[in-house]
Motif scaffolding. Structure first.
Motif, PDB file in Angstrom:
ATOM      1  N   LYS A  68      32.763  36.016  45.919  1.00 20.31           N
ATOM      2  CA  LYS A  68      34.189  35.852  45.845  1.00 20.31           C
ATOM      3  C   LYS A  68      34.813  35.929  44.458  1.00 20.31           C
ATOM      4  O   LYS A  68      34.197  35.090  43.573  1.00 20.31           O
ATOM      5  CB  LYS A  68      34.553  34.471  46.380  1.00 20.31           C
ATOM      6  CG  LYS A  68      36.083  34.282  46.593  1.00 20.31           C
ATOM      7  CD  LYS A  68      36.427  33.016  47.229  1.00 20.31           C
ATOM      8  CE  LYS A  68      38.311  32.770  47.214  1.00 20.31           C
ATOM      9  NZ  LYS A  68      38.575  31.673  47.595  1.00 20.31           N
ATOM     10  N   LYS A  69      35.698  36.855  44.107  1.00 17.37           N
ATOM     11  CA  LYS A  69      36.219  37.081  42.809  1.00 17.37           C
ATOM     12  C   LYS A  69      37.611  36.302  42.661  1.00 17.37           C
ATOM     13  O   LYS A  69      38.556  36.306  43.291  1.00 17.37           O
ATOM     14  CB  LYS A  69      36.537  38.532  42.949  1.00 17.37           C
ATOM     15  CG  LYS A  69      35.419  39.341  42.869  1.00 17.37           C
ATOM     16  CD  LYS A  69      34.362  39.274  41.780  1.00 17.37           C
ATOM     17  CE  LYS A  69      33.312  40.488  41.802  1.00 17.37           C
ATOM     18  NZ  LYS A  69      32.543  40.783  43.017  1.00 17.37           N
ATOM     19  N   ILE A  70      37.471  35.607  41.462  1.00 19.23           N
ATOM     20  CA  ILE A  70      38.603  34.508  41.222  1.00 19.23           C
ATOM     21  C   ILE A  70      39.008  35.093  39.741  1.00 19.23           C
ATOM     22  O   ILE A  70      38.336  34.801  38.920  1.00 19.23           O
ATOM     23  CB  ILE A  70      38.470  32.925  41.354  1.00 19.23           C
ATOM     24  CG1 ILE A  70      37.907  32.845  42.691  1.00 19.23           C
ATOM     25  CG2 ILE A  70      39.536  32.459  40.886  1.00 19.23           C
ATOM     26  CD1 ILE A  70      37.485  31.259  42.879  1.00 19.23           C
ATOM     27  N   ASN A  71      40.327  35.344  39.425  1.00 20.30           N
ATOM     28  CA  ASN A  71      40.821  35.700  38.133  1.00 20.30           C
ATOM     29  C   ASN A  71      41.295  34.219  37.580  1.00 20.30           C
ATOM     30  O   ASN A  71      41.908  33.490  37.919  1.00 20.30           O
ATOM     31  CB  ASN A  71      41.907  36.317  38.153  1.00 20.30           C
ATOM     32  CG  ASN A  71      41.594  38.219  38.597  1.00 20.30           C
ATOM     33  OD1 ASN A  71      40.570  38.438  38.074  1.00 20.30           O
ATOM     34  ND2 ASN A  71      42.538  38.463  39.277  1.00 20.30           N
ATOM     35  N   PHE A  91      37.741  26.079  34.262  1.00 20.44           N
ATOM     36  CA  PHE A  91      38.636  27.472  34.432  1.00 20.44           C
ATOM     37  C   PHE A  91      39.886  27.120  35.323  1.00 20.44           C
ATOM     38  O   PHE A  91      39.750  26.531  36.504  1.00 20.44           O
ATOM     39  CB  PHE A  91      37.732  28.501  35.002  1.00 20.44           C
ATOM     40  CG  PHE A  91      36.597  28.995  34.218  1.00 20.44           C
ATOM     41  CD1 PHE A  91      36.881  29.787  33.280  1.00 20.44           C
ATOM     42  CD2 PHE A  91      35.371  28.455  34.196  1.00 20.44           C
ATOM     43  CE1 PHE A  91      35.841  30.393  32.303  1.00 20.44           C
ATOM     44  CE2 PHE A  91      34.147  28.908  33.242  1.00 20.44           C
ATOM     45  CZ  PHE A  91      34.395  29.886  32.402  1.00 20.44           C
ATOM     46  N   LEU A  92      40.889  27.870  35.089  1.00 21.11           N
ATOM     47  CA  LEU A  92      41.975  27.715  35.651  1.00 21.11           C
ATOM     48  C   LEU A  92      42.309  29.134  36.427  1.00 21.11           C
ATOM     49  O   LEU A  92      42.547  30.122  35.724  1.00 21.11           O
ATOM     50  CB  LEU A  92      43.258  27.489  34.817  1.00 21.11           C
ATOM     51  CG  LEU A  92      44.766  27.422  35.445  1.00 21.11           C
ATOM     52  CD1 LEU A  92      44.709  26.223  36.325  1.00 21.11           C
ATOM     53  CD2 LEU A  92      45.725  27.075  34.401  1.00 21.11           C
ATOM     54  N   ALA A  93      42.678  29.064  37.790  1.00 28.42           N
ATOM     55  CA  ALA A  93      42.806  30.123  38.505  1.00 28.42           C
ATOM     56  C   ALA A  93      44.253  30.617  38.498  1.00 28.42           C
ATOM     57  O   ALA A  93      45.003  29.730  37.998  1.00 28.42           O
ATOM     58  CB  ALA A  93      42.552  29.872  40.182  1.00 28.42           C
ATOM     59  N   VAL A  94      44.476  32.102  37.995  1.00 29.06           N
ATOM     60  CA  VAL A  94      45.711  32.523  37.824  1.00 29.06           C
ATOM     61  C   VAL A  94      46.170  33.556  38.441  1.00 29.06           C
ATOM     62  O   VAL A  94      45.150  34.328  39.081  1.00 29.06           O
ATOM     63  CB  VAL A  94      45.761  32.959  36.142  1.00 29.06           C
ATOM     64  CG1 VAL A  94      45.892  31.896  35.184  1.00 29.06           C
ATOM     65  CG2 VAL A  94      44.691  33.947  35.861  1.00 29.06           C
ATOM     66  N   ASP A  95      47.391  33.701  38.585  1.00 26.30           N
ATOM     67  CA  ASP A  95      47.871  34.899  39.232  1.00 26.30           C
ATOM     68  C   ASP A  95      48.353  36.180  38.066  1.00 26.30           C
ATOM     69  O   ASP A  95      49.002  35.796  37.021  1.00 26.30           O
ATOM     70  CB  ASP A  95      49.271  34.855  40.125  1.00 26.30           C
ATOM     71  CG  ASP A  95      49.899  35.907  40.696  1.00 26.30           C
ATOM     72  OD1 ASP A  95      49.839  36.954  40.295  1.00 26.30           O
ATOM     73  OD2 ASP A  95      50.799  35.462  41.560  1.00 26.30           O
ATOM     74  N   MET A  96      47.588  37.219  38.206  1.00 23.79           N
ATOM     75  CA  MET A  96      47.701  38.333  37.181  1.00 23.79           C
ATOM     76  C   MET A  96      49.167  38.637  37.005  1.00 23.79           C
ATOM     77  O   MET A  96      49.420  39.290  36.066  1.00 23.79           O
ATOM     78  CB  MET A  96      46.625  39.479  37.701  1.00 23.79           C
ATOM     79  CG  MET A  96      45.359  39.041  37.616  1.00 23.79           C
ATOM     80  SD  MET A  96      44.803  38.237  35.960  1.00 23.79           S
ATOM     81  CE  MET A  96      44.779  39.933  34.945  1.00 23.79           C
ATOM     82  N   ASN A  97      50.229  38.464  37.848  1.00 21.31           N
ATOM     83  CA  ASN A  97      51.328  38.966  37.753  1.00 21.31           C
ATOM     84  C   ASN A  97      52.517  37.642  37.327  1.00 21.31           C
ATOM     85  O   ASN A  97      53.745  37.961  37.424  1.00 21.31           O
ATOM     86  CB  ASN A  97      52.078  39.656  39.124  1.00 21.31           C
ATOM     87  CG  ASN A  97      51.198  40.605  39.288  1.00 21.31           C
ATOM     88  OD1 ASN A  97      50.929  41.831  38.812  1.00 21.31           O
ATOM     89  ND2 ASN A  97      50.894  40.678  40.536  1.00 21.31           N
TER      90      ASN A  97
END
Length: 200
Positions: A68-71, A91-97
């Motif tokens: 599973k990929k998490i940005n 690590f903090l998961a982020v929305d790329m937009n």
């Protein structure tokens, strides 16, 4: 551009498992964010060290957790005081937009005119908070001091605006000043502090 970093899920209990992981050359850590459930992980210490050195503290890291990929962004970390080995990483998961805020180092560029005349660079601010989408977060923000004379100061407002990010700090916050040469300052202070003579 993001970098893929392969990690593994790990158990939370017993607490001794973290010590065991470190002996095996792995760094315990965690991933969390608004859009995901918290995940406890471990990552190979050498791979983590190499990847962070190459891509910086503000790089985007796509964690591969069991396929599973998490940005994510590197949110926090702990290093051993003496060995500088990785102890823990978050690590903090982020929305790329979606824009996010991080600290970026201030990098002073050039030699001020005033310094060539004997002035002294007196810097009081070494980093700024920037806001941008994760893929455009800078590692450093450059400030050019070439045209500064003795007595000139540089503030946040003096940094040219950038298309990729916005600096959040107060525009009036001072970054540095080109101070007068010490010898001149000491002479002036001595003259001001001299007691009047008896004849006066």
């Amino acid at each position: 551009m993001s970098v893929i970093l392969k990690v593994e899920e790990r158990a939370v209990r017993p607490r001794s498992i973290r010590k065991k992981l470190r002996k095996e050359g792995r760094v315990p850590g965690s991933v969390y964010g608004k859009t995901i459930e918290d995940v406890t992980i471990s990552v190979d210490a050498q791979t983590l060290d190499k990847t962070i050195r190459q891509n910086g503290l503000n790089g985007v890291y796509t964690l591969d957790v069991n396929g599973k990929k998490i940005n994510t962004l590197l949110f926090d970390y702990q290093l051993d005081t003496f060995t500088k080995d990785w102890v823990h990483v978050e690590f903090l998961a982020v929305d790329m937009n979606e824009e996010t805020e991080v600290e970026a180092e201030l990098s002073v560029v050039g030699t001020a005119k005033g310094m060539k005349e004997g002035g002294i660079l007196e810097q009081s601010l070494y980093s700024v908070v920037v806001s941008a989408t994760p893929d455009k977060l800078p590692e450093q923000v450059e400030v050019d001091i070439t045209d500064l004379a003795i007595g000139d100061a540089l503030t946040i407002a003096d940094i040219p605006k950038h298309d990729d990010y916005t600096i959040v700090n107060d525009p009036e916050e001072q970054i540095l000043v080109i101070g007068a040469p010490r010898a001149i300052e000491e002479i002036e202070e001595t003259e001001e502090g001299e007691a009047p003579s008896e004849e006066e």
